[in-house]
Design a protein around this motif. Structure first.
Motif, short mmCIF file in Angstrom:
data_model
loop_
_atom_site.label_atom_id
_atom_site.label_comp_id
_atom_site.label_asym_id
_atom_site.label_seq_id
_atom_site.Cartn_x
_atom_site.Cartn_y
_atom_site.Cartn_z
N GLU A 128 -35.63 6.77 -100.42
CA GLU A 128 -35.92 5.64 -101.31
C GLU A 128 -36.86 6.01 -102.45
N THR A 129 -37.78 6.92 -102.20
CA THR A 129 -38.82 7.17 -103.21
C THR A 129 -38.75 8.54 -103.87
N GLN A 130 -38.04 9.46 -103.27
CA GLN A 130 -37.98 10.81 -103.83
C GLN A 130 -36.56 11.10 -104.29
N THR A 131 -36.03 12.23 -103.87
CA THR A 131 -34.70 12.63 -104.30
C THR A 131 -33.80 12.87 -103.08
N VAL A 132 -32.52 12.94 -103.32
CA VAL A 132 -31.58 13.23 -102.24
C VAL A 132 -31.88 14.62 -101.68
N SER A 133 -32.24 15.57 -102.53
CA SER A 133 -32.51 16.93 -102.03
C SER A 133 -33.75 16.95 -101.13
N SER A 134 -34.76 16.12 -101.41
CA SER A 134 -35.92 16.09 -100.52
C SER A 134 -35.53 15.49 -99.16
N PHE A 135 -34.64 14.52 -99.19
CA PHE A 135 -34.12 13.92 -97.96
C PHE A 135 -33.34 14.94 -97.15
N THR A 136 -32.39 15.63 -97.79
CA THR A 136 -31.58 16.61 -97.06
C THR A 136 -32.43 17.78 -96.57
N SER A 137 -33.43 18.15 -97.35
CA SER A 137 -34.33 19.22 -96.94
C SER A 137 -35.10 18.82 -95.67
N TYR A 138 -35.53 17.59 -95.61
CA TYR A 138 -36.24 17.09 -94.43
C TYR A 138 -35.31 17.06 -93.21
N LEU A 139 -34.08 16.60 -93.41
CA LEU A 139 -33.12 16.59 -92.30
C LEU A 139 -32.83 18.01 -91.82
N LYS A 140 -32.71 18.94 -92.77
CA LYS A 140 -32.50 20.35 -92.41
C LYS A 140 -33.65 20.87 -91.57
N ASP A 141 -34.87 20.48 -91.97
CA ASP A 141 -36.05 20.89 -91.21
C ASP A 141 -36.01 20.32 -89.79
N LEU A 142 -35.54 19.10 -89.64
CA LEU A 142 -35.41 18.53 -88.30
C LEU A 142 -34.39 19.30 -87.47
N TYR A 143 -33.27 19.70 -88.11
CA TYR A 143 -32.29 20.53 -87.41
C TYR A 143 -32.93 21.84 -86.94
N ASN A 144 -33.73 22.45 -87.82
CA ASN A 144 -34.40 23.71 -87.46
C ASN A 144 -35.39 23.51 -86.31
N GLN A 145 -36.14 22.40 -86.35
CA GLN A 145 -37.07 22.10 -85.26
C GLN A 145 -36.32 21.93 -83.94
N ALA A 146 -35.18 21.26 -83.99
CA ALA A 146 -34.38 21.05 -82.78
C ALA A 146 -33.86 22.38 -82.25
N GLN A 147 -33.41 23.22 -83.16
CA GLN A 147 -32.88 24.53 -82.75
C GLN A 147 -33.99 25.38 -82.12
N ALA A 148 -35.21 25.26 -82.65
CA ALA A 148 -36.34 26.01 -82.10
C ALA A 148 -36.91 25.33 -80.85
N LYS A 149 -36.33 24.20 -80.47
CA LYS A 149 -36.73 23.43 -79.28
C LYS A 149 -38.20 23.05 -79.33
N LYS A 150 -38.64 22.61 -80.51
CA LYS A 150 -40.04 22.20 -80.68
C LYS A 150 -40.32 20.85 -80.03
N SER A 151 -39.28 20.02 -79.92
CA SER A 151 -39.48 18.67 -79.39
C SER A 151 -38.17 18.15 -78.83
N LYS A 152 -38.24 17.59 -77.63
CA LYS A 152 -37.03 17.01 -77.03
C LYS A 152 -36.58 15.79 -77.83
N GLY A 153 -37.55 15.07 -78.38
CA GLY A 153 -37.21 13.90 -79.19
C GLY A 153 -36.40 14.30 -80.42
N VAL A 154 -36.81 15.38 -81.08
CA VAL A 154 -36.08 15.85 -82.27
C VAL A 154 -34.71 16.37 -81.85
#
Length: 181
Positions: A59-85
């Protein structure tokens, strides 16, 4: 949010502030006495807060900042940093949101709307336009759009020195072609 209500830990409106307060309260309670329901609720709260942040970016930034954040969540999940993620990114709706975001041709829909508004207002020679944003990145996008539309503008952000600010204000006030601030 429904899961938090089903777990009987959330009652009332699920604002970001209320979720953060709830998270703090549950963590204190868990530290005093382990409770599986509350531990699972904290995980769900973390997911809700991450989704809230993602929406805020969109809502406040750009689509690329949104997709970058989602990509980071995918990376966190792959690294098994959090079961919630891990749980969050397994949700088909999360994948769908990521896919849709990566296929958008529009970096920021608000800029297209701004372009239409500027065209309408600038059609009348008498208009001067002030644009405010708390996000400097948004102002950068506005500046790029102004340059693309060949609109003369004055620039003022917190990073602009005091003497330069006075210059920019004077330019906006005095120069008829400078119609955007």
């Amino acid at each position: 949010i429904q899961e938090l209500k089903n777990r009987r830990v959330l009652f009332g409106f699920a604002s970001k502030t209320n979720l953060l307060i709830l998270q703090t309260r549950l963590m204190k309670e868990i530290n005093q006495r382990r409770d599986l329901n509350k531990m699972l609720a904290v995980s769900v709260l973390a997911q809700a807060l991450k989704l809230s942040h993602a929406l805020e970016l969109l809502e406040t930034q750009t689509v690329s900042s949104f997709t970058s954040y989602l990509k980071d969540l995918y990376n966190q999940a792959q690294a098994k940093k959090s079961k919630g993620v891990q749980r969050l990114v397994k949700d088909p709706l999360f994948s769908k949101a990521y896919t849709l975001a990566t296929t958008l041709s529009n970096e920021h829909p608000k800029i297209n709307e701004l372009k239409n508004i500027l065209q309408d207002l600038l059609a009348d020679d008498g208009h001067k336009i002030l644009i405010f944003s708390e996000w400097e990145r948004m102002l950068e996008l506005v500046k790029e759009q102004a340059e693309h539309m060949r609109i003369d503008y004055a620039w003022h952000t917190g990073k602009v020195s005091q003497p330069k600010r006075r210059e920019e204000i004077k330019k906006f006030k005095k120069e008829p072609n400078c119609r955007l601030f």
